[in-house]
Design an enzyme around this catalytic site. Structure first.
Site, PDB file in Angstrom:
ATOM      1  N   HIS A 185     -18.431  -3.791  24.566  1.00 23.41           N
ATOM      2  CA  HIS A 185     -19.021  -5.053  25.031  1.00 23.41           C
ATOM      3  C   HIS A 185     -18.150  -6.195  24.495  1.00 23.41           C
ATOM      4  O   HIS A 185     -17.557  -6.062  23.427  1.00 23.41           O
ATOM      5  CB  HIS A 185     -20.432  -5.141  24.442  1.00 23.41           C
ATOM      6  CG  HIS A 185     -21.277  -6.251  24.938  1.00 23.41           C
ATOM      7  ND1 HIS A 185     -21.155  -7.539  24.477  1.00 23.41           N
ATOM      8  CD2 HIS A 185     -22.291  -6.280  25.839  1.00 23.41           C
ATOM      9  CE1 HIS A 185     -22.049  -8.306  25.077  1.00 23.41           C
ATOM     10  NE2 HIS A 185     -22.759  -7.571  25.909  1.00 23.41           N
ATOM     11  N   ASP A 205     -21.395  -0.850  16.787  1.00 22.50           N
ATOM     12  CA  ASP A 205     -22.240  -1.703  17.616  1.00 22.50           C
ATOM     13  C   ASP A 205     -23.369  -0.814  18.138  1.00 22.50           C
ATOM     14  O   ASP A 205     -23.167   0.002  19.041  1.00 22.50           O
ATOM     15  CB  ASP A 205     -21.407  -2.279  18.766  1.00 22.50           C
ATOM     16  CG  ASP A 205     -22.270  -2.972  19.819  1.00 22.50           C
ATOM     17  OD1 ASP A 205     -23.502  -3.012  19.658  1.00 22.50           O
ATOM     18  OD2 ASP A 205     -21.691  -3.455  20.818  1.00 22.50           O
ATOM     19  N   GLN A 243     -27.239  -0.716  21.799  1.00 22.70           N
ATOM     20  CA  GLN A 243     -27.873   0.135  22.818  1.00 22.70           C
ATOM     21  C   GLN A 243     -28.312   1.484  22.261  1.00 22.70           C
ATOM     22  O   GLN A 243     -28.666   2.381  23.026  1.00 22.70           O
ATOM     23  CB  GLN A 243     -26.910   0.354  24.005  1.00 22.70           C
ATOM     24  CG  GLN A 243     -26.553  -0.899  24.767  1.00 22.70           C
ATOM     25  CD  GLN A 243     -27.735  -1.534  25.515  1.00 22.70           C
ATOM     26  OE1 GLN A 243     -28.798  -0.931  25.673  1.00 22.70           O
ATOM     27  NE2 GLN A 243     -27.559  -2.767  25.955  1.00 22.70           N
ATOM     28  N   LYS A 247     -33.705  -6.267  22.176  1.00 26.16           N
ATOM     29  CA  LYS A 247     -33.487  -5.079  23.016  1.00 26.16           C
ATOM     30  C   LYS A 247     -34.389  -3.923  22.600  1.00 26.16           C
ATOM     31  O   LYS A 247     -34.279  -2.814  23.113  1.00 26.16           O
ATOM     32  CB  LYS A 247     -32.023  -4.641  22.943  1.00 26.16           C
ATOM     33  CG  LYS A 247     -31.063  -5.643  23.608  1.00 26.16           C
ATOM     34  CD  LYS A 247     -29.652  -5.125  23.567  1.00 26.16           C
ATOM     35  CE  LYS A 247     -28.623  -6.179  23.875  1.00 26.16           C
ATOM     36  NZ  LYS A 247     -28.511  -6.505  25.296  1.00 26.16           N
ATOM     37  N   CYS A 253     -20.557  -7.864  30.604  1.00 26.75           N
ATOM     38  CA  CYS A 253     -19.785  -8.217  29.401  1.00 26.75           C
ATOM     39  C   CYS A 253     -18.865  -7.078  29.001  1.00 26.75           C
ATOM     40  O   CYS A 253     -18.708  -6.766  27.810  1.00 26.75           O
ATOM     41  CB  CYS A 253     -20.701  -8.588  28.233  1.00 26.75           C
ATOM     42  SG  CYS A 253     -21.667 -10.040  28.546  1.00 26.75           S
TER      43      CYS A 253
HETATM   44  N1  PMP Z   1     -23.260  -4.723  22.392  1.00 30.02           N
HETATM   45  C1  PMP Z   1     -23.829  -4.068  23.405  1.00 30.02           C
HETATM   46  C2  PMP Z   1     -23.465  -2.634  23.633  1.00 30.02           C
HETATM   47  C3  PMP Z   1     -24.743  -4.705  24.220  1.00 30.02           C
HETATM   48  O1  PMP Z   1     -25.301  -4.051  25.241  1.00 30.02           O
HETATM   49  C4  PMP Z   1     -25.070  -6.052  23.962  1.00 30.02           C
HETATM   50  C5  PMP Z   1     -26.059  -6.804  24.835  1.00 30.02           C
HETATM   51  N2  PMP Z   1     -25.857  -6.637  26.204  1.00 30.02           N
HETATM   52  C6  PMP Z   1     -24.457  -6.689  22.883  1.00 30.02           C
HETATM   53  C7  PMP Z   1     -23.563  -5.993  22.118  1.00 30.02           C
HETATM   54  C8  PMP Z   1     -24.728  -8.119  22.539  1.00 30.02           C
HETATM   55  O2  PMP Z   1     -26.054  -8.276  22.155  1.00 30.02           O
HETATM   56  P1  PMP Z   1     -26.599  -9.761  21.909  1.00 30.02           P
HETATM   57  O3  PMP Z   1     -26.430 -10.479  23.214  1.00 30.02           O
HETATM   58  O4  PMP Z   1     -28.038  -9.550  21.551  1.00 30.02           O
HETATM   59  O5  PMP Z   1     -25.783 -10.351  20.832  1.00 30.02           O
END
Ligand code: PMP
Length: 416
Positions: free
Chosen positions: A123, A200, A203, A226, A366
């Site tokens: 991401h 990270d 998910q 999430k 993203c």
């Molecule tokens: N890493 C992953 C794998 C994600 O799916 C996301 C959110 N789509 C993020 C990071 C970023 O999370 P946040 O927008 O809550 O900072």
């Protein structure tokens, strides 16, 4: 192991509405999940009964607010089997947690010519902070690729990690492909090279049992929103020794021990990293989300999502001209299912599907590096959570048949 989605759905007020005259089918859980009544109530209760600033006060409300805030820290630590609550730092989101580690540990330990290893699946939150760090420190980024099924190329990753590697970072579960990466194996590779290993887990923590001790990582980042919790709360977990050794991220109130004209000393961890008044109410309500997930059980959450994902992969594969991007084996993937349809742009797909009351996401998610690797500008993505049912996947499939009727079907594209 099955969960009672009927009962769970009763706990989520937002699900009981119609969109465009159809029952809402919410399949955008990888972006953010809905909140149960207990989380919403905890937020209201906090503001109605306990609202106060924390740590500094000695009056009753300040003590109550402080206790609740710190109690969430303890619960979150237990939820991921962290050895100590002091290893939990509250941030705004996963993105801030990753930036924190890049700015603090990164700026101190990464030097000219050092290497940072990551993957093309990441991401943007787990790419851009490292690009900024590399630019500040003159370091080099190396990206591991994915194979045609959407799995990380482990042999390639192994060859990218060298004695020059200072840091390895990897997502646990992909928000696009669904792929679950073998984190403990990667931890061994990183540690064998003497590198720090950052995960990270945005998910994974919401969807499967996560045990930081078993994973063997040094740092783990995720977001409350999430996992049925409020927006505005992120978690950075790190070993307390590592946090002790790190420089502060933001300076200000709460994070100091003593301030003098010539300089200051820092509060103990984790407070050293929580400058200013934190997001107290949402942290307090996050506790109710952790309770909620614990009452279901994370094994049961995972089993439920595996069953839904298997059902979705099966049903989606019957749609002509639809290509699924990502692994098909539910043992190695989570519940984010990306797909493209010949002829139809993902934004058009989402718009048509929305008229059926079905919420899915369209775009690059993203993950522009991954989109480039997949050879598509964007995908459509359905993603599942504890309240989703197979009948909702049927509603998605029916809506996609409508898309197919509108756009025709010009044959199947090749996968990945
Ligand atoms: N890493 C992953 C794998 C994600 O799916 C996301 C959110 N789509 C993020 C990071 C970023 O999370 P946040 O927008 O809550 O900072």
């Amino acid at each position: 192991m099955s969960i009672d989605t009927r009962a769970i759905r009763q706990d989520f007020p937002i699900l009981h509405q119609e969109v465009h005259g159809r029952p809402l089918v919410y399949l955008d859980n990888a972006a953010t999940t809905q909140k149960p009544r207990s989380v919403i109530d905890a937020l209201v209760r906090y503001y109605e009964q306990d609202n106060s600033n924390i740590h500094r006060g000695i009056h009753t409300l300040a003590v109550r607010a402080t206790e609740q805030y710190e109690d969430t820290r303890t619960r979150v630590a237990r939820f991921i089997n962290a050895p100590a609550p002091e290893g939990i730092v509250f941030t705004r989101n996963t993105t801030e947690s990753l930036n924190l580690i890049a700015r603090t540990w990164g700026d101190t330990h990464v030097n000219e010519g050092d290497e940072i290893v990551l993957s093309v699946m990441e991401h943007h939150s787990n790419i851009v902070p490292w690009q900024l760090l590399a630019r500040r420190r003159g370091a080099v980024l190396k990206y591991a690729d994915v194979d045609d099924q959407g799995y990380l190329k482990l042999d390639e990753l192994r060859s990218l990690i060298t004695p020059k590697t200072k840091l390895v970072t990897m997502m646990h579960a992909s928000n696009v492909l669904g792929t679950i990466n073998p984190i403990s194996e990667i931890a061994e590779m990183a540690h064998a090279a003497g590198a720090l290993f950052v995960v990270d887990a945005a998910q994974s923590v919401p969807h499967l049992p996560v045990d930081v001790e078993a994973l063997g990582c040094d740092v783990l980042a995720f977001s409350a929103h999430k996992m049925a919790g409020p927006t505005g709360v992120g978690v950075l977990w790190a070993d307390t020794d590592l946090l002790e050794e790190m420089q502060p991220f933001l300076g200000g109130g709460e994070m100091i021990s003593v301030v003098r004209e010539e300089g200051s000393t820092w509060a103990d961890v984790p407070h050293k990293f929580e400058a200013g008044t934190p997001n107290i109410a949402d942290v307090v309500a996050f506790s109710a989300a952790v309770d909620y997930l614990e009452s279901i059980g994370m094994e049961a959450v995972r089993e439920h999502e595996k069953a839904l994902t298997a059902y979705a992969l099966d049903r989606l594969s019957t749609i002509e001209g639809l290509t699924i991007h990502g692994p098909t084996d539910v043992e190695h993937r989570g519940g984010a299912v990306s797909f493209t349809m010949a002829e139809a742009h993902p934004h058009d797909i989402s718009t048509i599907v929305d008229t059926h009351g079905v919420a899915i996401r369209a775009g690059h998610h993203c993950a522009q590096l991954l989109m480039r690797r997949l050879g598509v500008p964007a995908t459509s993505r359905a993603s599942f959570y504890i309240y989703n049912e197979t009948s909702e996947i049927d509603a998605l499939v029916e809506a996609l048949e409508d898309v197919r009727r509108v756009f025709g079907h010009a044959g199947t594209r090749s996968a990945v």
